[in-house]
Write a protein that holds these residues in place. Sequence first.
Motif, PDB file in Angstrom:
ATOM      1  N   ASP A   1       0.925  -1.047  -0.060  1.00 27.59           N
ATOM      2  CA  ASP A   1       0.357   0.398   0.094  1.00 27.59           C
ATOM      3  C   ASP A   1       0.952   1.351   0.271  1.00 27.59           C
ATOM      4  N   ASN A   2       2.097   1.439   0.889  1.00 30.61           N
ATOM      5  CA  ASN A   2       3.415   2.479   0.928  1.00 30.61           C
ATOM      6  C   ASN A   2       4.503   2.403   1.014  1.00 30.61           C
ATOM      7  N   LEU A   3       5.109   2.736  -0.207  1.00 30.71           N
ATOM      8  CA  LEU A   3       6.122   3.070   0.122  1.00 30.71           C
ATOM      9  C   LEU A   3       7.380   3.630   0.414  1.00 30.71           C
ATOM     10  N   GLU A   4       8.209   3.483   1.711  1.00 33.86           N
ATOM     11  CA  GLU A   4       8.551   4.959   2.897  1.00 33.86           C
ATOM     12  C   GLU A   4       9.735   5.311   2.007  1.00 33.86           C
ATOM     13  N   HIS A   5      10.265   6.905   2.272  1.00 31.87           N
ATOM     14  CA  HIS A   5      11.459   7.302   2.289  1.00 31.87           C
ATOM     15  C   HIS A   5      11.379   7.470   0.336  1.00 31.87           C
ATOM     16  N   GLY A   6      10.356   8.093   0.380  1.00 33.92           N
ATOM     17  CA  GLY A   6      10.963   8.527  -1.213  1.00 33.92           C
ATOM     18  C   GLY A   6      11.141   7.778  -2.663  1.00 33.92           C
ATOM     19  N   PHE A   7      12.673   7.553  -2.910  1.00 33.35           N
ATOM     20  CA  PHE A   7      13.131   6.751  -3.993  1.00 33.35           C
ATOM     21  C   PHE A   7      14.220   6.172  -3.281  1.00 33.35           C
ATOM     22  N   PHE A   8      14.303   7.027  -1.865  1.00 31.15           N
ATOM     23  CA  PHE A   8      16.259   6.616  -1.270  1.00 31.15           C
ATOM     24  C   PHE A   8      16.368   5.489  -0.708  1.00 31.15           C
ATOM     25  N   ALA A   9      15.356   4.489  -0.736  1.00 34.66           N
ATOM     26  CA  ALA A   9      15.132   3.029  -1.131  1.00 34.66           C
ATOM     27  C   ALA A   9      15.044   1.901  -1.714  1.00 34.66           C
ATOM     28  N   SER A  10      14.321   2.434  -3.226  1.00 36.22           N
ATOM     29  CA  SER A  10      14.206   2.225  -4.694  1.00 36.22           C
ATOM     30  C   SER A  10      15.578   1.275  -5.234  1.00 36.22           C
ATOM     31  N   SER A  11      15.235  -0.243  -4.920  1.00 29.11           N
ATOM     32  CA  SER A  11      16.355  -0.940  -5.403  1.00 29.11           C
ATOM     33  C   SER A  11      16.448  -1.528  -7.142  1.00 29.11           C
ATOM     34  N   ASP A  12      15.027  -0.095  -8.054  1.00 30.09           N
ATOM     35  CA  ASP A  12      14.708  -1.220  -9.287  1.00 30.09           C
ATOM     36  C   ASP A  12      15.886  -0.559  -9.881  1.00 30.09           C
TER      37      ASP A  12
ATOM     38  N   ASN B   1      -0.611   4.483 -11.510  1.00 37.68           N
ATOM     39  CA  ASN B   1      -1.524   3.239 -11.754  1.00 37.68           C
ATOM     40  C   ASN B   1      -1.965   1.940 -10.511  1.00 37.68           C
ATOM     41  N   LYS B   2      -0.479   2.153 -10.073  1.00 41.85           N
ATOM     42  CA  LYS B   2      -0.838   1.046  -8.455  1.00 41.85           C
ATOM     43  C   LYS B   2      -1.613   1.779  -8.020  1.00 41.85           C
ATOM     44  N   LYS B   3      -1.684   2.801  -7.467  1.00 39.38           N
ATOM     45  CA  LYS B   3      -2.117   3.709  -6.271  1.00 39.38           C
ATOM     46  C   LYS B   3      -1.961   2.909  -5.629  1.00 39.38           C
ATOM     47  N   VAL B   4       0.297   2.854  -5.057  1.00 41.86           N
ATOM     48  CA  VAL B   4       0.234   3.380  -4.428  1.00 41.86           C
ATOM     49  C   VAL B   4       1.863   4.235  -3.328  1.00 41.86           C
ATOM     50  N   ALA B   5       0.907   4.904  -2.466  1.00 41.14           N
ATOM     51  CA  ALA B   5       1.150   5.836  -1.487  1.00 41.14           C
ATOM     52  C   ALA B   5       3.208   5.940  -1.757  1.00 41.14           C
ATOM     53  N   LEU B   6       3.278   6.936  -2.012  1.00 45.48           N
ATOM     54  CA  LEU B   6       4.844   7.206  -1.622  1.00 45.48           C
ATOM     55  C   LEU B   6       4.670   8.556  -0.171  1.00 45.48           C
ATOM     56  N   THR B   7       5.769   7.834   1.010  1.00 47.15           N
ATOM     57  CA  THR B   7       5.473   8.112   2.267  1.00 47.15           C
ATOM     58  C   THR B   7       7.227   9.711   1.856  1.00 47.15           C
TER      59      THR B   7
ATOM     60  N   GLY C   1       0.394  12.539  -9.988  1.00 49.25           N
ATOM     61  CA  GLY C   1      -0.826  12.572  -9.668  1.00 49.25           C
ATOM     62  C   GLY C   1      -0.943  11.517  -8.744  1.00 49.25           C
ATOM     63  N   GLY C   2       0.134  11.090  -7.985  1.00 46.24           N
ATOM     64  CA  GLY C   2      -0.047   9.419  -6.834  1.00 46.24           C
ATOM     65  C   GLY C   2       0.238  10.674  -5.494  1.00 46.24           C
ATOM     66  N   LEU C   3      -0.360   9.565  -4.200  1.00 46.97           N
ATOM     67  CA  LEU C   3      -0.313  10.210  -2.952  1.00 46.97           C
ATOM     68  C   LEU C   3       0.740  10.046  -2.431  1.00 46.97           C
ATOM     69  N   LEU C   4       1.339  11.306  -2.275  1.00 43.39           N
ATOM     70  CA  LEU C   4       2.717  11.629  -1.563  1.00 43.39           C
ATOM     71  C   LEU C   4       1.741  11.745  -0.064  1.00 43.39           C
ATOM     72  N   VAL C   5       2.567  11.589   0.739  1.00 45.12           N
ATOM     73  CA  VAL C   5       2.031  11.519   2.201  1.00 45.12           C
ATOM     74  C   VAL C   5       3.872  11.875   2.968  1.00 45.12           C
ATOM     75  N   ALA C   6       3.519  12.230   4.444  1.00 46.69           N
ATOM     76  CA  ALA C   6       4.538  13.158   5.303  1.00 46.69           C
ATOM     77  C   ALA C   6       5.577  11.849   6.291  1.00 46.69           C
TER      78      ALA C   6
ATOM     79  N   THR D   1      -0.826  16.638   5.908  1.00 46.02           N
ATOM     80  CA  THR D   1      -2.680  16.799   6.724  1.00 46.02           C
ATOM     81  C   THR D   1      -4.106  16.142   5.543  1.00 46.02           C
ATOM     82  N   LEU D   2      -3.973  16.338   4.445  1.00 47.68           N
ATOM     83  CA  LEU D   2      -5.373  15.715   4.019  1.00 47.68           C
ATOM     84  C   LEU D   2      -4.754  14.653   3.142  1.00 47.68           C
ATOM     85  N   ASN D   3      -3.553  14.853   2.304  1.00 47.12           N
ATOM     86  CA  ASN D   3      -3.128  13.304   1.790  1.00 47.12           C
ATOM     87  C   ASN D   3      -2.860  12.135   3.575  1.00 47.12           C
ATOM     88  N   GLY D   4      -2.087  12.375   4.239  1.00 46.46           N
ATOM     89  CA  GLY D   4      -1.938  11.127   5.065  1.00 46.46           C
ATOM     90  C   GLY D   4      -3.878  11.083   5.638  1.00 46.46           C
TER      91      GLY D   4
END
Length: 464
Positions: free
Chosen positions: A236-247, A285-291, A354-359, A397-400
């Motif tokens: 549902d959610n990925l943490e630390h923006g793209f810092f933790a991406s191993s893609d 597209n997969k509706k995965v939120a990014l923190t 259009g991604g759900l960016l949370v904090a 606020t609202l995104n969270g």
Amino acid sequence: MIFTIISFSVLGQTSFSKETQSYILHQKGIYVLQNLTIIDGLGVQPKTNQDILINGEIIEAVGIDLPIPENATVINMQGKSAIPGMVMLHEHLFYPKATPGGFGVNQMSYSFPKLYLAGGVTTMRTAGSIMPQADVNLKKFIMNGETPGPKMDVTSPHLDREGTGILELGPFTSTEQAVKMVDFYIEMGVTSIKVYNFISKIDLKAIVDAAHKKGVKVTGHLCSITYREAADIGIDNLEHGFFASSDFIIDKESDACEPFKQYNSVRKLPVDSKKMTDLINHLVNKKVALTSTINVFEPYTNREIVPGGGIDALYPEAKEKVYKRWASKQGKDSLDYVIFNKSKKWEKAFYDAGGLLVAGTDPTYDGRIIAGYANMRLLELFVEMNFTIPEAIKICTLNGAKYLEQDATIGSIEKNKIADIVILNDDISKDIKAIRSIEMVFRNGVAYESKKLFKAANGLVGIR
């Protein structure tokens, strides 16, 4: 997928302990807050000369020159501004320490709840607990009025296999055990699940299925699994923006966590890489939120020792340690700046797509990030990232609230929502640094004095 909506308001307290009362400026009642500049959390332009009518824990009306009900207390707030209470999704109730294994944490059940509330956070997700039973109990204590703090979405401990090296975490040894841990923590009372660095795709699939079956979402600070793989599995959610991406590791070995390769692959990736654009579009597209926890990666040179201020909140030994590290990094963190500046652009690109960016602020690592102070600083950094002030506030606020499926009741200053409101002495619509002028924080219609809450934690962070 339909998730259980967790109502925080039904647990509203009926009385307060003597300690909690000492931080309260205004008890629950009928209030008309007059002449405010409001940024309402919806991402739209500020509104001036606004009144807010609070009745109990509910916002009954927002507008210009509202009628004053009988028995209402009128508070003139000319020159002040208001934003919604912040809804932050990567917070912790612990602080780092040295251990025989190299890294460990101490629980901050006394200081951190006060600091979060003082810094404008009215709802938080712990995004990884070290003492989940303590966090579940603390959530109840706060809602019962026994201690001041935000409403809490309590997350499980970091579910992981061997390799993390954090003394307080217990790894699982099989996928079946991981599923049992999901069930155990949900039964304990956690309302989110977190996965970590060394799990396999099979582990993640089983954890996600088990959590979703019970209406609970899964977030992850990944390494062994790529963001694309996790999105396809259903995280549902990925943490630390793209810092933790191993893609972006060339010829990445399946289910292998290689931190050095992961870091270098992100650092060397061109800021305008099509690979990143494709990944962003896939996550959207997969509706995965990014923190975003961009503040954790803020460089040291010509920056604050403790982002947001608050060095006096640290106990003396921690203060000395944090200062020495900050001083040693001056002029020696050019690589930090490279990845920091890229990541700011990538997170903005995710939002713009259009991604759900949370904090969240993730108060761990080297001890420089402190609850409450870091939350205020995070808003400033979003403006540094070229978000408008209303956009920055919406993300925090609202995104969270949307991610928590609580946006019908919290996350914005609107009629019929819960009165979670931050009052600032300065006009935040003109300068984001006004976030550091918090006067009071309404949580469920009760106003707490920010300065007094901050002061109560001075010298205690790292101890309790």
